[in-house]
Design a protein around this motif. Structure first.
Motif, PDB file in Angstrom:
ATOM      1  N   ARG A   1      37.064  17.049  88.699  1.00  0.00           N
ATOM      2  CA  ARG A   1      38.445  17.259  88.268  1.00  0.00           C
ATOM      3  C   ARG A   1      38.964  16.034  87.539  1.00  0.00           C
ATOM      4  NH1 ARG A   1      40.433  21.694  91.331  1.00  0.00           N
ATOM      5  NH2 ARG A   1      42.344  21.505  90.097  1.00  0.00           N
TER       6      ARG A   1
ATOM      7  N   SER B   1      49.296  20.727  95.124  1.00  0.00           N
ATOM      8  CA  SER B   1      48.522  20.771  93.873  1.00  0.00           C
ATOM      9  C   SER B   1      47.277  21.631  93.964  1.00  0.00           C
ATOM     10  CB  SER B   1      48.134  19.343  93.456  1.00  0.00           C
ATOM     11  OG  SER B   1      49.285  18.543  93.260  1.00  0.00           O
TER      12      SER B   1
ATOM     13  N   ARG C   1      39.283  10.465  91.360  1.00  0.00           N
ATOM     14  CA  ARG C   1      39.120  11.901  91.128  1.00  0.00           C
ATOM     15  C   ARG C   1      38.313  12.518  92.250  1.00  0.00           C
ATOM     16  NH1 ARG C   1      34.914  12.668  86.019  1.00  0.00           N
ATOM     17  NH2 ARG C   1      32.993  11.985  87.097  1.00  0.00           N
TER      18      ARG C   1
ATOM     19  N   GLY D   1      35.449  15.419  92.809  1.00  0.00           N
ATOM     20  CA  GLY D   1      34.485  16.241  92.096  1.00  0.00           C
ATOM     21  C   GLY D   1      34.553  15.981  90.609  1.00  0.00           C
TER      22      GLY D   1
ATOM     23  N   ARG E   1      40.685  21.259  95.977  1.00  0.00           N
ATOM     24  CA  ARG E   1      39.538  20.900  95.163  1.00  0.00           C
ATOM     25  C   ARG E   1      38.464  20.349  96.094  1.00  0.00           C
ATOM     26  NH1 ARG E   1      43.523  17.767  91.816  1.00  0.00           N
ATOM     27  NH2 ARG E   1      44.763  19.321  92.884  1.00  0.00           N
ATOM     28  N   THR E   2      37.204  20.534  95.695  1.00  0.00           N
ATOM     29  CA  THR E   2      36.091  20.132  96.553  1.00  0.00           C
ATOM     30  C   THR E   2      35.122  19.263  95.771  1.00  0.00           C
ATOM     31  OG1 THR E   2      36.265  22.164  97.837  1.00  0.00           O
ATOM     32  CG2 THR E   2      34.208  20.955  98.012  1.00  0.00           C
TER      33      THR E   2
ATOM     34  N   THR F   1      36.761  18.733 101.047  1.00  0.00           N
ATOM     35  CA  THR F   1      37.790  19.587 100.453  1.00  0.00           C
ATOM     36  C   THR F   1      39.117  18.867 100.550  1.00  0.00           C
ATOM     37  OG1 THR F   1      36.611  21.616 101.041  1.00  0.00           O
ATOM     38  CG2 THR F   1      38.973  21.807 100.589  1.00  0.00           C
TER      39      THR F   1
END
Length: 385
Positions: free
Chosen positions: A323, A347, A319, A321, A350-351, A299
């Motif tokens: 994204r 921001s 990047r 994952g 994201r994982t 994460t």
């Protein structure tokens, strides 16, 4: 020890039947070994009990190796001992040195307690206790009205009092812990790229020792400027406490936080390069387009690259994952290690796996990765520790 009964051998005159008749020497007294100072006969000197009782003393609290206790109240159990069958009666006397409750010899009973003693900052306390043969103390062996004194009256109290010495410190010290790593981007959770993490630890009491934890695991540490050696990659919470010579422990310090980057290792299309200026002394280098580094799923709220820069260096894209890709240009003035913020901590989270890919045949040298959430859980400590 010896007791003796002394009978005088002086000649005396007595008036009998109106005439002066010389008398023989006075009869010998009892055999040696008297246990008290009973009154003598008319023609006998008295008996001196020359063996006083002995004293024992037992404290309620035993000092530590430094001679200190952490309590302000001390209780002592006192007793006397005799080995000759002396029936007594016996008593006790005490003397205290040090502090406002100090006193000279005075009668005391067992147990004796001294409460609310102030810490002996300037020294120590000394308690002396002695047993007393109170029955003999009031008597003198030479009391015959007809004989001159020849029997010395030895002391009737223990000539070697039981003695107990202690220092007292009931005040816990304070600990001061300061992290000295600097990070302009995240000053309260700095990224540390050295071989060790510099930390300054001090106590309010000189001579105190320290206990430290890193992520709640005990680690050896020292006072003054100290470094946590070779910390593992990831988030760290460091805390310390100080323990003075008496054994009083401070509260645990508020944790200081820091983050250690993940060192990159060689994968297909990359080779290992070394330089003293690299994090942990090595980095990975690629010189072809499409060379990839894939890191485990995590994460991410903030992502940084530690990379080498140079005038002819190329670009990579990164990047997390699925994204969007983020392009990082490594061209610039030559430096062995440079921190580049790819995703800032504002921001969002994201994982996924972190993928880094070279975008050209120009060389790129990557050193380490900082991948951490942008929201850190509260650092807590078990209040029972």
């Amino acid at each position: 020890m010896q007791r003796h009964r002394i009978a005088t051998r002086l000649g005396v005159l007595a008036l009998l039947g109106g005439g002066l008749v010389p008398l023989a020497a006075a009869p010998a007294g009892a055999s040696p070994g008297c246990v008290d100072e009973t009154a003598p006969g008319i023609l006998q000197n008295g008996c001196d009990d020359s063996t006083p009782p002995e004293t024992t003393l037992t404290p309620s609290t035993t000092p530590n190796a430094a001679g200190l206790v952490t309590v302000s109240s001390m209780t002592f159990t006192l007793a006397w001992q005799v080995s000759d069958g002396d029936p007594g009666p016996f008593g006790l006397e005490c003397r205290l040195t040090g502090g406002p409750q100090a006193h000279d010899w005075r009668a005391c009973t067992s147990p004796v307690t001294y409460a609310d003693l102030p810490d002996a900052a300037a020294g120590t306390y000394v308690l002396e206790a002695r047993a007393v043969d109170t029955g003999d103390r009031a008597r003198t062996p030479d009391t015959s009205p007809a004989l001159p004194p020849t029997v010395p009256d030895t002391p009737d109290e223990d000539p070697t009092p039981a003695t107990f010495t202690w220092g007292q410190d009931t005040t816990a010290p304070f600990v001061f812990v300061t992290g000295t790593s600097y990070d302009e981007t995240t000053p309260t959770q700095p990224v540390v790229t050295g071989a060790g993490v510099p930390i300054r630890i001090n106590s309010s009491e000189p001579g105190s020792r320290f206990e430290c934890t890193d992520n709640d695991l005990p680690v050896a540490c020292a006072g003054g400027r100290w470094e946590l050696p070779d910390p593992a990659a990831g988030r760290h919470r460091f805390s310390a406490r100080t323990i003075d010579a008496a054994g009083n422990a401070s509260a645990w310090s508020e944790p200081i936080e820091f983050f250690v980057p993940r060192n990159l290792t060689r994968q297909r299309g990359w080779k290992k390069v070394t330089d003293p200026g690299y994090f942990r002394g090595d980095a990975v280098k690629a010189s072809r387009r499409g060379a990839r580094l894939v890191l485990p799923r995590t994460t991410v709220g903030e992502l940084r690259l530690l990379a080498s820069a140079g005038p002819r260096h190329g670009k990579v894209r990164v990047r997390v994952g699925r994204r969007d890709w983020h392009v990082v240009n490594l061209s610039g003035p030559r430096t062995a290690m440079k921190q580049l913020v790819v995703i800032d901590r504002y921001s969002g989270l994201r994982t996924g796996r972190i993928v880094i890919e070279s975008l050209s045949a120009k060389p790129v040298v990557l050193d380490a990765v900082v991948a951490r959430p942008n929201r850190f859980p509260a650092a807590t400590r078990d209040s029972g520790r």
